[in-house]
Scaffold this motif. Structure first.
Motif, PDB file in Angstrom:
ATOM      1  N   SER A  27       2.336  -6.909   5.940  1.00 39.74           N
ATOM      2  CA  SER A  27       2.138  -5.143   7.158  1.00 39.74           C
ATOM      3  C   SER A  27       2.769  -5.281   8.309  1.00 39.74           C
ATOM      4  O   SER A  27       2.590  -6.884   9.415  1.00 39.74           O
ATOM      5  CB  SER A  27       1.025  -4.711   7.437  1.00 39.74           C
ATOM      6  OG  SER A  27       0.879  -3.494   7.961  1.00 39.74           O
ATOM      7  N   ARG A  41      -0.004  -4.559   3.286  1.00 39.90           N
ATOM      8  CA  ARG A  41       1.298  -3.563   2.771  1.00 39.90           C
ATOM      9  C   ARG A  41       1.325  -3.615   1.544  1.00 39.90           C
ATOM     10  O   ARG A  41       1.617  -4.080   0.751  1.00 39.90           O
ATOM     11  CB  ARG A  41       2.338  -3.566   3.706  1.00 39.90           C
ATOM     12  CG  ARG A  41       3.096  -2.500   3.316  1.00 39.90           C
ATOM     13  CD  ARG A  41       4.793  -2.489   3.736  1.00 39.90           C
ATOM     14  NE  ARG A  41       5.767  -0.770   4.078  1.00 39.90           N
ATOM     15  CZ  ARG A  41       6.678  -1.530   4.478  1.00 39.90           C
ATOM     16  NH1 ARG A  41       7.389  -2.356   4.550  1.00 39.90           N
ATOM     17  NH2 ARG A  41       7.066  -0.425   4.123  1.00 39.90           N
ATOM     18  N   GLN A  81       0.638   1.217   5.036  1.00 33.85           N
ATOM     19  CA  GLN A  81      -0.044  -0.275   5.665  1.00 33.85           C
ATOM     20  C   GLN A  81      -1.239   0.955   6.165  1.00 33.85           C
ATOM     21  O   GLN A  81      -1.007   0.264   8.175  1.00 33.85           O
ATOM     22  CB  GLN A  81       1.094  -0.766   6.058  1.00 33.85           C
ATOM     23  CG  GLN A  81       2.278   0.657   7.404  1.00 33.85           C
ATOM     24  CD  GLN A  81       2.723  -0.870   7.769  1.00 33.85           C
ATOM     25  OE1 GLN A  81       3.019  -1.760   7.192  1.00 33.85           O
ATOM     26  NE2 GLN A  81       3.740  -0.432   8.410  1.00 33.85           N
ATOM     27  N   GLN A  86      -6.113  -4.333   1.707  1.00 37.63           N
ATOM     28  CA  GLN A  86      -4.906  -4.456   1.115  1.00 37.63           C
ATOM     29  C   GLN A  86      -5.388  -2.786   0.109  1.00 37.63           C
ATOM     30  O   GLN A  86      -4.991  -2.666  -0.799  1.00 37.63           O
ATOM     31  CB  GLN A  86      -4.668  -5.914   0.512  1.00 37.63           C
ATOM     32  CG  GLN A  86      -3.839  -5.402  -0.863  1.00 37.63           C
ATOM     33  CD  GLN A  86      -3.382  -6.692  -1.897  1.00 37.63           C
ATOM     34  OE1 GLN A  86      -4.608  -7.312  -2.664  1.00 37.63           O
ATOM     35  NE2 GLN A  86      -1.993  -8.116  -1.197  1.00 37.63           N
ATOM     36  N   ASN A  89      -5.430   0.164   1.133  1.00 39.09           N
ATOM     37  CA  ASN A  89      -4.287   0.752   1.031  1.00 39.09           C
ATOM     38  C   ASN A  89      -3.718   0.876  -0.375  1.00 39.09           C
ATOM     39  O   ASN A  89      -3.762   2.080  -0.709  1.00 39.09           O
ATOM     40  CB  ASN A  89      -3.152  -0.299   1.502  1.00 39.09           C
ATOM     41  CG  ASN A  89      -3.419  -0.198   3.245  1.00 39.09           C
ATOM     42  OD1 ASN A  89      -3.949   0.195   4.062  1.00 39.09           O
ATOM     43  ND2 ASN A  89      -3.299  -1.873   4.044  1.00 39.09           N
TER      44      ASN A  89
END
Length: 142
Positions: A27, A41, A81, A86, A89
């Motif tokens: 990210s 991301r 992001q 993770q 996201n």
């Protein structure tokens, strides 16, 4: 398939989680060393053009309404992001995907022509006249 593996879009359409694919990358933004070594991301990929879960009419509507987000091969890509996690996201990407498809499949209301009332037109024109007079008065010599 159990309900946990399906993403509900509306009353008729549910998309299996297996049809979504995810890519992870590093990210951008603040976060120090964590940003450089963690792939937080998330890019969600969904093949709108070839999805077996979408009826033809729905597919056409999605391809038309989401044309700016779909590439030439018919793949919808969403990048998230916002979090340093993770997993978070990924969950955000799935909920964003669900909301995006739900909004794209809603039928737009047809616009009905309306006409301003006579009083509204007269009021607008009188205000316009007053503004013009005020500006004209400003430009005159004393």
């Amino acid at each position: 398939m159990d309900d946990e593996r399906l993403i509900p879009i509306n009353a008729e359409i549910q998309i299996p989680l297996a049809e979504l694919s995810f890519r992870f990358s590093t990210s951008s933004g603040p976060g120090g060393q964590h940003v450089n070594k963690s792939a937080t991301r998330v890019t969600l990929l969904f093949d709108v053009a070839n999805s077996p879960s979408l009826p033809d009419g729905v597919r056409e509507r999605l391809l038309k309404r989401l044309a700016n987000r779909i590439d030439k091969e018919g793949m919808l890509q969403l990048h998230v992001q916002s979090s340093r996690s993770q997993h978070r996201n990924r969950d955000t990407a799935v909920s964003l995907f669900q909301q995006l498809l739900t909004d794209a499949l809603k039928k737009k209301k047809k616009r009905r022509k309306t006409k301003p009332s006579k009083a509204a037109v007269e009021k607008r024109l009188s205000e316009k006249k007053k503004r013009g007079d005020r500006k004209r008065d400003r430009s005159r010599k004393w």
